[in-house]
Design a protein around this motif. Structure first.
Motif, PDB file in Angstrom:
ATOM      1  N   ALA A  66       0.623  -1.119   0.223  1.00  9.97           N
ATOM      2  CA  ALA A  66       0.346   0.084  -0.316  1.00  9.97           C
ATOM      3  C   ALA A  66       0.973   0.994   0.007  1.00  9.97           C
ATOM      4  CB  ALA A  66      -0.860  -0.137   1.738  1.00  9.97           C
ATOM      5  N   GLU A  67       1.992   0.853  -0.048  1.00 13.31           N
ATOM      6  CA  GLU A  67       3.059   2.003   0.664  1.00 13.31           C
ATOM      7  C   GLU A  67       4.031   2.562  -1.504  1.00 13.31           C
ATOM      8  OE1 GLU A  67       4.956   2.417   4.538  1.00 13.31           O
ATOM      9  OE2 GLU A  67       3.766   2.452   4.729  1.00 13.31           O
ATOM     10  N   PRO A  68       4.547   3.464  -0.807  1.00 15.10           N
ATOM     11  CA  PRO A  68       5.665   2.967  -2.858  1.00 15.10           C
ATOM     12  C   PRO A  68       6.713   1.874  -2.251  1.00 15.10           C
ATOM     13  CG  PRO A  68       5.308   5.913  -1.386  1.00 15.10           C
ATOM     14  CD  PRO A  68       4.643   4.714  -0.386  1.00 15.10           C
ATOM     15  N   LEU A  69       6.612   1.253  -3.404  1.00  8.34           N
ATOM     16  CA  LEU A  69       7.712   0.082  -3.089  1.00  8.34           C
ATOM     17  C   LEU A  69       9.166   0.704  -3.823  1.00  8.34           C
ATOM     18  CD1 LEU A  69       5.162  -2.499  -5.351  1.00  8.34           C
ATOM     19  CD2 LEU A  69       6.058  -2.136  -2.662  1.00  8.34           C
ATOM     20  N   LEU A  70       9.594   1.642  -4.565  1.00  6.15           N
ATOM     21  CA  LEU A  70      10.408   2.024  -4.807  1.00  6.15           C
ATOM     22  C   LEU A  70      11.030   0.813  -6.302  1.00  6.15           C
ATOM     23  CD1 LEU A  70      12.243   3.336  -0.963  1.00  6.15           C
ATOM     24  CD2 LEU A  70      11.019   4.845  -3.198  1.00  6.15           C
ATOM     25  N   ASP A  71      12.170   0.523  -5.365  1.00  9.09           N
ATOM     26  CA  ASP A  71      12.877  -0.839  -6.024  1.00  9.09           C
ATOM     27  C   ASP A  71      12.564  -2.139  -5.595  1.00  9.09           C
ATOM     28  OD1 ASP A  71      14.448  -0.383  -3.853  1.00  9.09           O
ATOM     29  OD2 ASP A  71      16.253  -0.138  -5.450  1.00  9.09           O
ATOM     30  N   PHE A  72      11.588  -2.415  -4.911  1.00  6.38           N
ATOM     31  CA  PHE A  72      11.237  -3.720  -3.713  1.00  6.38           C
ATOM     32  C   PHE A  72      10.464  -4.204  -5.444  1.00  6.38           C
ATOM     33  CE2 PHE A  72       7.800  -5.671  -1.413  1.00  6.38           C
ATOM     34  CZ  PHE A  72       8.628  -6.266  -1.137  1.00  6.38           C
ATOM     35  N   GLN A  73      10.970  -5.270  -5.028  1.00 11.07           N
ATOM     36  CA  GLN A  73      10.312  -6.702  -6.436  1.00 11.07           C
ATOM     37  C   GLN A  73       9.714  -7.201  -5.733  1.00 11.07           C
ATOM     38  OE1 GLN A  73      12.579  -6.641  -9.976  1.00 11.07           O
ATOM     39  NE2 GLN A  73      14.597  -5.862  -9.503  1.00 11.07           N
TER      40      GLN A  73
END
Length: 198
Positions: A66-73
């Protein structure tokens, strides 16, 4: 599990699980309840014997997504309608959400060790993995890392509410890696548990 199996019947240990390691110690508690004095969950997924282990993991993933994932895949090998199967923390996500209060050298080391991990949600969806008689009979302590941006304090409290413990300890100023951001405070908490249950 091999270590637990190798312990003499009269030897008892205190298990400590950090993050996803809460799953591992829970399964060890279920398999070897007579060899465990207590279990300590450090900003960890702490299941309840009344519902599948996957329930707590899915709740955490829902909050993370639900939050910004940035570079989490995240990968959905069984299709986008099925639960995720694998995940990888990228460098930006790691620095801003996991190690944000840790020393720079620990961040650098952590980045070199990051790898894709399996989530095992299908395996953990089995309702019979934990029982009240085994897992539920062991003393549990939860250590809340108050400044954890991955498993936020509200999520850690959710785990405690859904699987009540004998004791809850708090470490202020600890990110998701208290062994780096607040090592002395973490050590004190673990020593207190050792004195309490030994």
């Amino acid at each position: 599990m091999e270590l637990m199996a190798s312990l003499p019947e009269d030897e008892k240990v205190i298990l400590v699980g950090h993050s996803y390691g809460g799953v591992s110690i829970s399964l060890a508690m279920e398999s070897f309840p007579k060899k465990v004095l207590a279990a300590v969950y450090v900003a960890a997924l702490m299941p309840n014997h009344d519902y599948p282990i996957a329930t707590g993991l899915m709740e955490l993933l829902k909050r993370i997504m639900a939050e910004p994932l940035l570079d989490f895949q995240v990968w959905f090998d069984d299709g986008s309608e099925s639960p995720p199967t694998r995940a990888l923390f990228g460098p930006k996500y790691t620095e801003t959400k996991i190690y944000h209060l840790s020393p720079k050298e620990d961040i650098e080391l952590g980045l070199t060790l990051m790898r894709q991990g399996k989530l095992f949600l299908k395996d953990l969806a089995n309702e019979s993995l934990l029982s009240k008689e085994k897992f539920g009979s062991i003393h549990r302590v939860y250590i809340v890392c108050k400044d954890d941006l991955l498993v936020k304090e509200s999520m850690q409290k959710w785990y405690i509410e859904n699987s009540p413990t004998e004791d809850v300890k708090f470490i202020a100023g600890a990110d998701h890696m208290p062994m780096f951001s607040k090592p002395h405070e973490l050590c004190e908490c673990l020593q207190e548990v050792a004195h309490q249950y030994n």
